[in-house]
Design an enzyme around this catalytic site. Structure first.
Site, mmCIF file in Angstrom:
data_model
loop_
_atom_site.group_PDB
_atom_site.id
_atom_site.type_symbol
_atom_site.label_atom_id
_atom_site.label_comp_id
_atom_site.label_asym_id
_atom_site.label_seq_id
_atom_site.Cartn_x
_atom_site.Cartn_y
_atom_site.Cartn_z
ATOM 1 C CD GLU A 83 -1.690 -0.583 3.478
ATOM 2 O OE1 GLU A 83 -2.502 0.338 3.611
ATOM 3 O OE2 GLU A 83 -1.742 -1.629 4.146
ATOM 4 C CB CYS A 120 -2.775 -4.676 6.092
ATOM 5 S SG CYS A 120 -2.439 -3.012 6.656
ATOM 6 C CB THR A 163 1.358 2.149 14.732
ATOM 7 O OG1 THR A 163 0.739 2.944 13.692
ATOM 8 C CG2 THR A 163 0.624 2.388 16.026
ATOM 9 C CB SER A 211 -8.899 2.142 12.136
ATOM 10 O OG SER A 211 -7.967 2.261 13.189
ATOM 11 C CG HIS A 244 -3.162 -6.702 10.114
ATOM 12 N ND1 HIS A 244 -1.949 -6.413 9.529
ATOM 13 C CD2 HIS A 244 -3.746 -5.510 10.384
ATOM 14 C CE1 HIS A 244 -1.827 -5.095 9.441
ATOM 15 N NE2 HIS A 244 -2.898 -4.519 9.951
ATOM 16 C CG ASN A 328 1.135 -1.788 10.593
ATOM 17 O OD1 ASN A 328 1.218 -2.894 10.049
ATOM 18 N ND2 ASN A 328 0.034 -1.060 10.550
ATOM 19 C CB SER A 364 -7.888 -0.072 6.486
ATOM 20 O OG SER A 364 -7.234 -0.225 7.712
HETATM 21 N N1 CAA Z 1 0.587 2.980 30.403
HETATM 22 C C1 CAA Z 1 -0.035 1.894 29.878
HETATM 23 N N2 CAA Z 1 -0.978 1.986 28.893
HETATM 24 C C2 CAA Z 1 -1.267 3.207 28.411
HETATM 25 C C3 CAA Z 1 -0.663 4.378 28.924
HETATM 26 C C4 CAA Z 1 0.310 4.224 29.961
HETATM 27 N N3 CAA Z 1 0.943 5.273 30.497
HETATM 28 N N4 CAA Z 1 -1.173 5.439 28.261
HETATM 29 C C5 CAA Z 1 -2.074 4.958 27.365
HETATM 30 N N5 CAA Z 1 -2.129 3.594 27.446
HETATM 31 C C6 CAA Z 1 -2.933 2.683 26.653
HETATM 32 C C7 CAA Z 1 -4.350 3.157 26.398
HETATM 33 O O1 CAA Z 1 -5.222 2.829 27.460
HETATM 34 C C8 CAA Z 1 -4.674 2.396 25.114
HETATM 35 O O2 CAA Z 1 -4.974 1.046 25.416
HETATM 36 P P1 CAA Z 1 -6.494 0.502 25.315
HETATM 37 O O3 CAA Z 1 -6.958 0.809 23.919
HETATM 38 O O4 CAA Z 1 -6.354 -0.961 25.557
HETATM 39 O O5 CAA Z 1 -7.257 1.255 26.347
HETATM 40 C C9 CAA Z 1 -3.336 2.379 24.387
HETATM 41 O O6 CAA Z 1 -2.336 2.634 25.360
HETATM 42 C C10 CAA Z 1 -3.212 3.435 23.301
HETATM 43 O O7 CAA Z 1 -3.536 4.671 23.868
HETATM 44 P P2 CAA Z 1 -4.512 5.676 23.100
HETATM 45 O O8 CAA Z 1 -5.727 4.942 22.604
HETATM 46 O O9 CAA Z 1 -4.707 6.881 23.930
HETATM 47 O O10 CAA Z 1 -3.547 6.021 21.858
HETATM 48 P P3 CAA Z 1 -3.777 7.017 20.683
HETATM 49 O O11 CAA Z 1 -5.181 7.491 20.624
HETATM 50 O O12 CAA Z 1 -2.693 8.009 20.720
HETATM 51 O O13 CAA Z 1 -3.500 6.050 19.433
HETATM 52 C C11 CAA Z 1 -4.466 4.606 17.804
HETATM 53 C C12 CAA Z 1 -4.063 4.769 19.258
HETATM 54 C C13 CAA Z 1 -5.702 5.486 17.521
HETATM 55 C C14 CAA Z 1 -4.803 3.152 17.516
HETATM 56 C C15 CAA Z 1 -3.291 5.089 16.907
HETATM 57 O O14 CAA Z 1 -2.128 4.346 17.172
HETATM 58 C C16 CAA Z 1 -3.586 5.013 15.416
HETATM 59 O O15 CAA Z 1 -4.271 5.840 14.838
HETATM 60 N N6 CAA Z 1 -2.984 3.997 14.741
HETATM 61 C C17 CAA Z 1 -3.116 3.849 13.286
HETATM 62 C C18 CAA Z 1 -4.370 3.113 12.932
HETATM 63 C C19 CAA Z 1 -4.303 1.668 13.368
HETATM 64 O O16 CAA Z 1 -3.249 1.061 13.470
HETATM 65 N N7 CAA Z 1 -5.474 1.055 13.562
HETATM 66 C C20 CAA Z 1 -5.550 -0.351 13.897
HETATM 67 C C21 CAA Z 1 -6.709 -1.023 13.206
HETATM 68 S S1 CAA Z 1 -6.652 -0.678 11.472
HETATM 69 C C22 CAA Z 1 -5.501 -1.758 10.840
HETATM 70 O O17 CAA Z 1 -5.145 -2.711 11.466
HETATM 71 C C23 CAA Z 1 -4.933 -1.483 9.482
HETATM 72 C C24 CAA Z 1 -3.551 -0.944 9.618
HETATM 73 O O18 CAA Z 1 -2.584 -1.709 9.628
HETATM 74 C C25 CAA Z 1 -3.350 0.484 9.712
#
Ligand code: CAA
Length: 445
Positions: A83, A120, A163, A211, A244, A328, A364
């Protein structure tokens, strides 16, 4: 029916590394454990200035051909899943074949080449295409090379920035495979979603939180569809379940939901009920809100049980060991998860020949696919031949300022030059631009 499946694999990581706890978290003002514990990631791989999806894919393919003693004549098909493509017409597989032709006698003129796109999941779809080509008897005794290669970069400041990753997996698909035989049983969960997309742009538009929900919803559909053809899954049927892995925390969520699904109405649910009660059923609640709250409580309790923890530690955690250090790799991610699992089996002296794995791919946009695989007798030799640990250990550790330079260097919209951080050795490198805007490559001894 002759077995068809993955005969061998090779891995190539980008030669640079960004440490999330040491370098990324302090810059963002975050607790490092958000990344190491929350997302489950220690570091990401990045491409050096002379690396891209072609060099990483060609390097993995060359390792595969060398190790298996293959010549171009043995290969009837080269498919690339990515991608991160930089051309809307000329497929990356032609560039990779061009690289390989620099170092082997003969050519790939007889080989069918293409490029697969569905985020992916395209890597798994390309493996399917190769499988079907062999099963249809069109391969004339030849094998297929499938290359899953990506530079998974996000815009700076995007929530997905933590990521990122860069790397390639090359897979040889053949009759009588040495690594795993693919089963004909597959399940799909596919829907028109706008969770993550790149409408003619390099960096994705992502609704990160959504997502995660879309991943889980499509996986559930795929599991139900898989069970409709393969029969109900029992929790002990599979030695490993590679998913994945955009980040290990995502797999942690998916695994818990899968466990709840497959243990419902089984002896395992009854056994667990003594400690945490039976799973909530929708019909026992007045509204969705109460039911969802009860499910959340059940899931929290389930994840603390010894039964669940043992299953997760044995069946899922081993699939995450490489992802933790490289991030990733989009199309290559689930294929890296399979390798991680088998590598753990080798390191812990577990003989898994004849055992089944449940492989869960996702792209996705969005689609999940779940299928079964059977580990073959040659698995130990295949996995022992990989040098992924050395590759990961040898990466150059970027400072924050260097990371920003590397990110700019690979941004298609900026025209930035950058000295390389590592010295290429026995690998293909990007070598500048041709007269029609094509990218050029050379092999460095
Ligand atoms: N200690 C331990 N854990 C902590 C922490 C700390 N100090 N601070 C935060 N965390 C935890 C949170 O609780 C959360 O865990 P849970 O979801 O289990 O509650 C985790 O760490 C991540 O924290 P946030 O949700 O606050 O993180 P964020 O909002 O900054 O980012 C995300 C998370 C939105 C997934 C971001 O990484 C993102 O946008 N990633 C890209 C999209 C993605 O990968 N999506 C996955 C599904 S899509 C897919 O799989 C296709 C692909 O390859 C892209």
């Amino acid at each position: 029916m002759t077995a068809v499946g993955i005969d061998a694999v090779e891995v190539w990581t980008g030669n640079l590394k960004l440490d999330l706890a040491e370098t990324f978290a302090p810059e963002k003002g975050d607790d490092p454990e958000k990344y190491t514990k929350g997302l489950g990631l220690r570091a990401s791989s990045f491409p050096d200035s002379y690396e891209d999806i072609v060099t990483m894919g060609a390097n993995a393919s060359k390792e595969l051909m060398d190790r298996k003693g293959l010549t171009p004549d043995d290969i009837g098909r080269i498919d690339v899943a990515t991608e991160s493509s930089f051309d809307n017409s000329k497929p990356i597989s032609t560039y990779i074949a061009g690289c390989l032709e620099q170092v082997y006698d003969g050519d790939f003129h007889h080989a069918n080449k293409g490029e697969r796109k569905f985020a992916c999941i395209a890597g798994t779809q390309s493996v399917d295409d190769a499988y079907n080509w062999i099963r249809a008897g069109r391969n004339r005794g030849r094998s297929a090379i499938v290359v899953a290669t990506d530079t998974a970069l996000y815009a700076r400041g995007d929530a997905g920035e933590a990521t990122q990753g860069a790397g390639a997996v090359a897979l040889l698909i053949s009759e009588d495979p040495d690594l795993v035989e693919l089963s004909t049983h597959q399940g799909y969960g596919s829907a028109d979603e706008t969770d993550f997309l790149k409408p003619n742009q390099q960096f994705p538009s992502v609704d990160g939180k959504r997502s995660v929900q879309v991943y889980l919803a499509r996986m559930r559909e795929a599991l139900e569809d898989y069970e409709s053809v393969a029969g109900d899954v029992h929790i002990d049927d599979f030695v490993y379940a590679p998913f994945h892995t955009p980040f290990p925390g995502m797999v942690r969520k998916a695994a818990a939901l899968a466990y709840r699904h497959v243990t419902r109405d089984t002896g395992v649910e009854e056994e667990l009920a003594e400690g945490i009660g039976r799973q909530p059923r929708r019909e026992s609640f007045d509204d969705d809100g109460q039911y969802e709250e009860a499910v959340r409580e059940y899931m929290d309790a389930l994840k603390e049980t010894e039964q669940y923890r043992d299953w997760y530690a044995g069946t899922v955690d081993p699939t995450l060991s490489i992802a933790r250090d490289v991030g990733n790799w989009y199309t290559a991610s689930v294929h890296l998860a399979r390798i991680s699992a088998l590598k753990t089996a080798l390191e812990t002296g577990r003989d898994v020949a004849g055992e089944s794995m449940l492989v869960a791919s996702y792209g996705s946009g969005a689609q999940a696919e779940i299928h079964g695989e059977t580990v073959q007798d040659g698995w130990e030799e295949e996995i022992a031949a990989l040098d992924i640990d050395e590759q990961v250990a040898d990466r150059y550790d970027l400072s924050w300022a260097e990371y920003e330079q590397v990110h700019d260097r690979h941004n298609h919209e900026t025209d930035s030059e950058l000295e390389e951080f590592t010295a290429p050795e026995a690998e293909f490198v990007f070598d500048g631009w041709g007269r029609m805007g094509e990218r050029k490559y050379t092999y460095v001894e």
